[in-house]
Design a protein around this motif. Sequence first.
Motif, PDB file in Angstrom:
ATOM      1  N   SER A 212      23.768  -4.244  -7.171  1.00 33.15           N
ATOM      2  CA  SER A 212      24.950  -3.989  -7.866  1.00 33.15           C
ATOM      3  C   SER A 212      25.609  -5.399  -8.417  1.00 33.15           C
ATOM      4  CB  SER A 212      25.869  -3.593  -6.790  1.00 33.15           C
ATOM      5  OG  SER A 212      26.216  -4.083  -5.963  1.00 33.15           O
ATOM      6  N   ALA A 213      25.320  -6.235  -7.831  1.00 31.80           N
ATOM      7  CA  ALA A 213      25.611  -7.564  -8.507  1.00 31.80           C
ATOM      8  C   ALA A 213      24.840  -8.040  -9.617  1.00 31.80           C
ATOM      9  CB  ALA A 213      25.692  -8.653  -7.435  1.00 31.80           C
ATOM     10  N   GLY A 214      23.801  -7.432  -9.842  1.00 27.10           N
ATOM     11  CA  GLY A 214      22.819  -7.710 -11.051  1.00 27.10           C
ATOM     12  C   GLY A 214      21.735  -8.534 -10.627  1.00 27.10           C
ATOM     13  N   TYR A 215      21.532  -8.915  -9.349  1.00 26.44           N
ATOM     14  CA  TYR A 215      20.307  -9.747  -8.971  1.00 26.44           C
ATOM     15  C   TYR A 215      19.043  -8.872  -8.933  1.00 26.44           C
ATOM     16  CZ  TYR A 215      23.182 -13.783  -7.753  1.00 26.44           C
ATOM     17  OH  TYR A 215      24.033 -15.028  -7.760  1.00 26.44           O
ATOM     18  N   ILE A 216      17.991  -9.317  -9.032  1.00 26.17           N
ATOM     19  CA  ILE A 216      16.634  -8.321  -8.963  1.00 26.17           C
ATOM     20  C   ILE A 216      16.219  -8.974  -7.574  1.00 26.17           C
ATOM     21  CG2 ILE A 216      14.323  -8.362  -9.744  1.00 26.17           C
ATOM     22  CD1 ILE A 216      15.111  -9.260 -12.374  1.00 26.17           C
ATOM     23  N   VAL A 217      15.805  -7.882  -6.789  1.00 27.34           N
ATOM     24  CA  VAL A 217      15.526  -8.003  -5.323  1.00 27.34           C
ATOM     25  C   VAL A 217      14.270  -7.489  -5.157  1.00 27.34           C
ATOM     26  CG1 VAL A 217      16.354  -7.095  -2.802  1.00 27.34           C
ATOM     27  CG2 VAL A 217      17.997  -7.517  -4.760  1.00 27.34           C
ATOM     28  N   PRO A 218      13.338  -8.217  -4.512  1.00 25.91           N
ATOM     29  CA  PRO A 218      11.890  -7.852  -4.194  1.00 25.91           C
ATOM     30  C   PRO A 218      11.968  -7.072  -2.999  1.00 25.91           C
ATOM     31  CG  PRO A 218      12.413 -10.076  -3.237  1.00 25.91           C
ATOM     32  CD  PRO A 218      13.823  -9.677  -4.098  1.00 25.91           C
ATOM     33  N   PRO A 219      10.776  -6.238  -2.872  1.00 29.32           N
ATOM     34  CA  PRO A 219      10.591  -5.336  -1.765  1.00 29.32           C
ATOM     35  C   PRO A 219      10.724  -6.161  -0.427  1.00 29.32           C
ATOM     36  CG  PRO A 219       9.154  -4.855  -3.398  1.00 29.32           C
ATOM     37  CD  PRO A 219       9.851  -6.156  -3.826  1.00 29.32           C
ATOM     38  N   THR A 220      11.498  -5.423   0.474  1.00 31.60           N
ATOM     39  CA  THR A 220      11.466  -6.337   1.890  1.00 31.60           C
ATOM     40  C   THR A 220       9.960  -6.018   2.629  1.00 31.60           C
ATOM     41  OG1 THR A 220      13.767  -5.326   2.039  1.00 31.60           O
ATOM     42  CG2 THR A 220      12.658  -5.856   4.017  1.00 31.60           C
ATOM     43  N   PRO A 221       9.745  -7.125   3.180  1.00 37.53           N
ATOM     44  CA  PRO A 221       8.588  -7.490   3.941  1.00 37.53           C
ATOM     45  C   PRO A 221       8.468  -6.766   5.212  1.00 37.53           C
ATOM     46  CG  PRO A 221       9.494  -9.565   3.217  1.00 37.53           C
ATOM     47  CD  PRO A 221      10.524  -8.661   3.066  1.00 37.53           C
ATOM     48  N   ASN A 222       7.254  -6.056   5.361  1.00 35.54           N
ATOM     49  CA  ASN A 222       6.954  -5.229   6.640  1.00 35.54           C
ATOM     50  C   ASN A 222       6.405  -6.669   7.784  1.00 35.54           C
ATOM     51  OD1 ASN A 222       6.268  -3.736   8.915  1.00 35.54           O
ATOM     52  ND2 ASN A 222       4.320  -3.129   7.817  1.00 35.54           N
ATOM     53  N   GLY A 223       7.485  -7.143   8.338  1.00 36.14           N
ATOM     54  CA  GLY A 223       7.163  -8.296   9.268  1.00 36.14           C
ATOM     55  C   GLY A 223       6.861  -9.393   8.214  1.00 36.14           C
ATOM     56  N   THR A 224       5.674  -9.882   8.293  1.00 41.84           N
ATOM     57  CA  THR A 224       5.167 -10.933   7.396  1.00 41.84           C
ATOM     58  C   THR A 224       4.120 -10.310   6.453  1.00 41.84           C
ATOM     59  OG1 THR A 224       3.471 -11.631   8.730  1.00 41.84           O
ATOM     60  CG2 THR A 224       5.481 -12.817   9.054  1.00 41.84           C
ATOM     61  N   GLU A 225       3.990  -8.991   6.189  1.00 40.54           N
ATOM     62  CA  GLU A 225       3.093  -8.411   5.413  1.00 40.54           C
ATOM     63  C   GLU A 225       3.681  -7.571   4.395  1.00 40.54           C
ATOM     64  OE1 GLU A 225      -0.023  -6.183   7.810  1.00 40.54           O
ATOM     65  OE2 GLU A 225      -0.163  -7.915   8.928  1.00 40.54           O
ATOM     66  N   ILE A 226       2.801  -7.136   3.275  1.00 38.16           N
ATOM     67  CA  ILE A 226       3.513  -6.402   2.301  1.00 38.16           C
ATOM     68  C   ILE A 226       3.735  -4.842   2.631  1.00 38.16           C
ATOM     69  CG2 ILE A 226       2.763  -5.169   0.128  1.00 38.16           C
ATOM     70  CD1 ILE A 226       0.410  -7.493  -0.233  1.00 38.16           C
ATOM     71  N   PRO A 227       4.895  -4.403   2.207  1.00 40.23           N
ATOM     72  CA  PRO A 227       5.257  -3.105   2.743  1.00 40.23           C
ATOM     73  C   PRO A 227       4.285  -2.089   2.533  1.00 40.23           C
ATOM     74  CG  PRO A 227       7.022  -4.311   1.403  1.00 40.23           C
ATOM     75  CD  PRO A 227       5.803  -5.080   1.201  1.00 40.23           C
ATOM     76  N   SER A 228       4.168  -1.070   3.505  1.00 41.60           N
ATOM     77  CA  SER A 228       3.229  -0.174   3.463  1.00 41.60           C
ATOM     78  C   SER A 228       3.515   0.796   2.320  1.00 41.60           C
ATOM     79  CB  SER A 228       3.118   0.622   4.809  1.00 41.60           C
ATOM     80  OG  SER A 228       4.331   1.155   5.048  1.00 41.60           O
ATOM     81  N   GLY A 229       4.602   0.970   1.721  1.00 41.02           N
ATOM     82  CA  GLY A 229       4.799   2.085   0.795  1.00 41.02           C
ATOM     83  C   GLY A 229       4.216   1.556  -0.679  1.00 41.02           C
ATOM     84  N   ILE A 230       3.858   0.250  -0.785  1.00 39.88           N
ATOM     85  CA  ILE A 230       3.579  -0.222  -2.045  1.00 39.88           C
ATOM     86  C   ILE A 230       1.952   0.125  -2.006  1.00 39.88           C
ATOM     87  CG2 ILE A 230       3.601  -2.181  -3.595  1.00 39.88           C
ATOM     88  CD1 ILE A 230       6.051  -3.135  -2.382  1.00 39.88           C
ATOM     89  N   ARG A 231       1.717   0.506  -3.424  1.00 40.64           N
ATOM     90  CA  ARG A 231       0.106   1.056  -3.462  1.00 40.64           C
ATOM     91  C   ARG A 231      -0.631  -0.213  -4.132  1.00 40.64           C
ATOM     92  NH1 ARG A 231      -0.121   6.968  -6.208  1.00 40.64           N
ATOM     93  NH2 ARG A 231      -2.247   6.552  -5.832  1.00 40.64           N
ATOM     94  N   THR A 232      -0.987  -1.069  -3.340  1.00 38.50           N
ATOM     95  CA  THR A 232      -1.872  -2.219  -3.880  1.00 38.50           C
ATOM     96  C   THR A 232      -2.614  -2.667  -2.387  1.00 38.50           C
ATOM     97  OG1 THR A 232      -1.621  -4.298  -4.743  1.00 38.50           O
ATOM     98  CG2 THR A 232      -0.022  -4.085  -3.168  1.00 38.50           C
ATOM     99  N   PRO A 233      -3.542  -3.408  -2.638  1.00 38.64           N
ATOM    100  CA  PRO A 233      -4.403  -4.070  -1.618  1.00 38.64           C
ATOM    101  C   PRO A 233      -3.300  -4.778  -0.622  1.00 38.64           C
ATOM    102  CG  PRO A 233      -5.835  -4.038  -3.375  1.00 38.64           C
ATOM    103  CD  PRO A 233      -4.336  -3.889  -3.927  1.00 38.64           C
ATOM    104  N   HIS A 234      -3.644  -4.583   0.594  1.00 37.95           N
ATOM    105  CA  HIS A 234      -2.701  -5.367   1.379  1.00 37.95           C
ATOM    106  C   HIS A 234      -3.520  -6.237   2.356  1.00 37.95           C
ATOM    107  CE1 HIS A 234       0.977  -2.247   1.838  1.00 37.95           C
ATOM    108  NE2 HIS A 234       0.003  -2.173   0.883  1.00 37.95           N
ATOM    109  N   THR A 235      -4.866  -6.344   1.831  1.00 37.47           N
ATOM    110  CA  THR A 235      -5.784  -7.279   2.400  1.00 37.47           C
ATOM    111  C   THR A 235      -6.498  -8.165   1.286  1.00 37.47           C
ATOM    112  OG1 THR A 235      -7.492  -5.819   2.963  1.00 37.47           O
ATOM    113  CG2 THR A 235      -5.859  -6.166   4.696  1.00 37.47           C
ATOM    114  N   ASP A 236      -6.754  -9.411   1.701  1.00 40.50           N
ATOM    115  CA  ASP A 236      -7.671  -9.898   0.622  1.00 40.50           C
ATOM    116  C   ASP A 236      -9.117  -9.481   0.796  1.00 40.50           C
ATOM    117  OD1 ASP A 236      -8.794 -11.338   2.569  1.00 40.50           O
ATOM    118  OD2 ASP A 236      -7.648 -13.229   2.290  1.00 40.50           O
ATOM    119  N   LYS A 237     -10.090 -10.250  -0.196  1.00 39.71           N
ATOM    120  CA  LYS A 237     -11.463  -9.701  -0.100  1.00 39.71           C
ATOM    121  C   LYS A 237     -12.415 -10.253   1.020  1.00 39.71           C
ATOM    122  CE  LYS A 237     -11.664  -7.345  -4.037  1.00 39.71           C
ATOM    123  NZ  LYS A 237     -12.153  -5.999  -3.927  1.00 39.71           N
TER     124      LYS A 237
END
Length: 211
Positions: free
Chosen positions: A72-97
């Motif tokens: 509401s203040a106009g700031y862009i907010v990144p998705p909240t981490p799942n601990g130290t990892e990418i949130p499970s709801g984001i459809r992208t690889p969560h592990t590297d190669k």
Amino acid sequence: MQTNSMTEKNSGTMVIPFLVMAVFAVAALSGPIFSKMQSALYSADRIVRTAATVEQIDLTALTIGRAATMNSAGYIVPPTPNGTEIPSGIRTPHTDKHDQPYLYCTLGPVYDSPTNPMLAVVSGGPDLTVTTTCSNALKGDPDGDDLVRSVSPYEAAVAPEQTDPRLSTINSMYGSRCADIGVIQNLSTGSHCNVFSDLWTTFRTQNAGLF
């Protein structure tokens, strides 16, 4: 004839020890050679996987950026981490190669400049171990052989296919200069532009000079 028989027996006796020695010699040499071949193949695999991670981590970070929202203040907010990892709801690889989980870091809802990183994704690289801290990752300063890809509020704001409809509105209507001309084609009334003007004013308050 007897002499020939003895010669044949003697030659056979000489051949057998030679073959045994040859077998032992090959076995002795094959150990180090096989080990070196294994090491070379292992190193080549790591190189290929690391090169693939360089490409993947870029797409992963930008996908997370598209999932950013605007508060509401106009700031862009990144998705909240799942601990130290990418949130499970984001459809992208969560592990590297290397099949190791990415470290996902965020700055938080407040930042000094929209052009500085607000999130970062870190791969442990060839040694499979992440040693870069989130503080350094958000500065774009990787440690050792780690790979880091950061995303700024600016990148998140202009990314296509955004999750937050308000950011999508800012992108689409700003492209048509709705705030400047007060009307946009294909809209029945100018009310949409008034809503956009309020949203745009709030957004620019926290993101001066972004566009």
